[in-house]
Write an enzyme that holds these catalytic residues in place. Sequence first.
Site, PDB file in Angstrom:
ATOM      1  N   HIS A  99       0.886  -1.184   0.000  1.00 35.66           N
ATOM      2  CA  HIS A  99       0.000   0.000   0.000  1.00 35.66           C
ATOM      3  C   HIS A  99       0.918   1.226   0.000  1.00 35.66           C
ATOM      4  O   HIS A  99       2.026   1.162   0.558  1.00 35.66           O
ATOM      5  CB  HIS A  99      -0.821   0.120   1.277  1.00 35.66           C
ATOM      6  CG  HIS A  99      -1.702  -1.037   1.616  1.00 35.66           C
ATOM      7  ND1 HIS A  99      -1.243  -2.149   2.263  1.00 35.66           N
ATOM      8  CD2 HIS A  99      -3.031  -1.219   1.447  1.00 35.66           C
ATOM      9  CE1 HIS A  99      -2.254  -2.983   2.461  1.00 35.66           C
ATOM     10  NE2 HIS A  99      -3.350  -2.451   1.977  1.00 35.66           N
ATOM     11  N   ASP A 102       2.510   1.964   3.303  1.00 37.59           N
ATOM     12  CA  ASP A 102       3.454   0.986   3.869  1.00 37.59           C
ATOM     13  C   ASP A 102       4.889   1.404   3.583  1.00 37.59           C
ATOM     14  O   ASP A 102       5.790   1.160   4.384  1.00 37.59           O
ATOM     15  CB  ASP A 102       3.293  -0.409   3.230  1.00 37.59           C
ATOM     16  CG  ASP A 102       1.891  -0.950   3.327  1.00 37.59           C
ATOM     17  OD1 ASP A 102       1.186  -0.567   4.268  1.00 37.59           O
ATOM     18  OD2 ASP A 102       1.512  -1.764   2.454  1.00 37.59           O
ATOM     19  N   ASP A 294      -4.747 -13.725  -2.383  1.00 39.02           N
ATOM     20  CA  ASP A 294      -4.068 -13.416  -1.130  1.00 39.02           C
ATOM     21  C   ASP A 294      -4.055 -14.699  -0.311  1.00 39.02           C
ATOM     22  O   ASP A 294      -5.081 -15.136   0.225  1.00 39.02           O
ATOM     23  CB  ASP A 294      -4.762 -12.267  -0.382  1.00 39.02           C
ATOM     24  CG  ASP A 294      -4.207 -10.911  -0.813  1.00 39.02           C
ATOM     25  OD1 ASP A 294      -3.357 -10.877  -1.731  1.00 39.02           O
ATOM     26  OD2 ASP A 294      -4.603  -9.883  -0.232  1.00 39.02           O
ATOM     27  N   ASP A 307      -5.437 -13.496   9.332  1.00 33.64           N
ATOM     28  CA  ASP A 307      -4.319 -13.417   8.377  1.00 33.64           C
ATOM     29  C   ASP A 307      -3.140 -14.311   8.764  1.00 33.64           C
ATOM     30  O   ASP A 307      -1.995 -13.858   8.846  1.00 33.64           O
ATOM     31  CB  ASP A 307      -3.816 -11.967   8.256  1.00 33.64           C
ATOM     32  CG  ASP A 307      -4.726 -11.104   7.399  1.00 33.64           C
ATOM     33  OD1 ASP A 307      -5.599 -11.647   6.713  1.00 33.64           O
ATOM     34  OD2 ASP A 307      -4.552  -9.863   7.428  1.00 33.64           O
TER      35      ASP A 307
HETATM   36  C1  XLS Z   1      -7.409  -6.441   4.624  1.00 30.93           C
HETATM   37  C2  XLS Z   1      -7.008  -6.674   3.250  1.00 30.93           C
HETATM   38  C3  XLS Z   1      -5.932  -5.722   2.721  1.00 30.93           C
HETATM   39  C4  XLS Z   1      -5.838  -5.809   1.229  1.00 30.93           C
HETATM   40  C5  XLS Z   1      -5.057  -4.686   0.608  1.00 30.93           C
HETATM   41  O1  XLS Z   1      -8.132  -7.217   5.219  1.00 30.93           O
HETATM   42  O2  XLS Z   1      -6.619  -8.001   3.146  1.00 30.93           O
HETATM   43  O3  XLS Z   1      -4.722  -5.967   3.332  1.00 30.93           O
HETATM   44  O4  XLS Z   1      -5.277  -7.011   0.801  1.00 30.93           O
HETATM   45  O5  XLS Z   1      -5.552  -3.447   0.960  1.00 30.93           O
HETATM   46 CA    CA Z   2      -5.798  -9.095   1.437  1.00 29.81          CA
HETATM   47 CA    CA Z   3      -7.100 -10.030   5.414  1.00 33.31          CA
END
Ligand code: XLS
Ligand code: CA
Ligand code: CA
Length: 443
Positions: A99, A102, A294, A307
Amino acid sequence: MAYFENVNQIKYEGPGSANPLAFKYYNPEEVINGKKMEDLLRFSVAYWHTFTADGSDPFGVGTAIRPWNHLQGLDLAKARVEAAFEFFEKLNVPFFCFHDVDIAPEGATLAESNKNQDIIVAMIKEYMKTSKTKLLWNTANMFTNPRYVHGAATSNNADVYAYSAAKVKKALEVGKELGAENYVFWGGREGYETLLNTNMGLELDNLARFFHMAVDYAKEIGFDAPFLIEPKPKEPTKHQYDFDVATGLAFLQKYDLTDHFKFNIEANHATLAGHTFEHELRVARENNMLGSVDANQGDTLLGWDTDEFPTDLYSTTLAMYEILKNDGLGKGGLNFDAKVRRGSFEAEDLFHAHIAGMDTFAIGTKVANKLIQDKVLDNFIEERYSSYTQGIGLEIVEGKTNLRKLEEYALQLTEIKNASGRQERLKATVNQYIIETLANVTV
Ligand code: XLS
Ligand code: CA
Ligand code: CA
């Protein structure tokens, strides 16, 4: 200066290796079904979790011990870039994602933030000249700063909408500058808290206008990376507009945006939406909308987005099944949008976590490939739907029938026979494939 001096180049040493800092199953050079694993999996490191986050949670401050912790502002940002490229090289990973906030500190004004970004982007570009690691995607963070309290492109406040547009404009320019393969929109605050104060119609129309402006600008500057929407049902908003792939797709169709967008599917977001990871991948695949992934996992005992690094072989097998059936991810990749646990606070843990994720996906790929080669599920499914290949079934799929004719047919039926779906047997077969694959790779 070396930031990770205790860690050497991570190499493939095979399943027999006792070295925790080595790949046991991920062999970038190994060819699976005509493609090198490295080119098939296209692993990516998430800058925010790996270099920016500090392990803080709503109950406590950061725990992460990082070699850049003593620095601040632009000095900190620069050290993170140096550390990042050392990390990418040692892990031998082909991609990363970030981002805007970041990589560079936000300034007091938009102009100042852009200036900070320019400095760091130039530095990243310099590193990228000699590094093999490329940018899988970048994005604009439009959720952390308090200005996004009511959303960004769905805010009730037009000034916030304009500010967000300016951020995306800049992010598209950065994406072009660094040769990003994709551009991601994750609308963490594009949703609502209560309908009592919300004009849903206007918010959705505005969001679509925003996307159209982004499409136009990317075209104008010659940035041709696919745009990806990343669905998530909730968190931080109570209800997020791009709830899941199906909801996102309906939005794109309504607003004539399907030609410009695909989806970035996150495992943990799928489960938060009450779906499996593979369900979201399947919906995207069936609609030719699978863009990128992701790669992480949630925790079914916790109701939020944890995550975690992916370590569940069953899940990576079924995910890779969808991805291989999709003939790979094209310009997309497997981005570890995953963070080490708060208790795993040493810098070395960043390597262990990525190695675990890469090895888990490598095994999943092998199992999925074997399932596909042996047509285990394909053959079963073909047989299960065979009633549509002849007789009345064929007439149905060829559009040669109608309710009257179907009634005529049904009236003559004396007995309807169904066959078992054999779910348990199929699950046992998948287990067998996982176990056999592990047995075959174990030395
Ligand atoms: C948050 C999201 C974020 C996106 C990118 O939950 O996963 O990290 O992947 O903004
Ligand atoms: Ca994500
Ligand atoms: Ca996430």
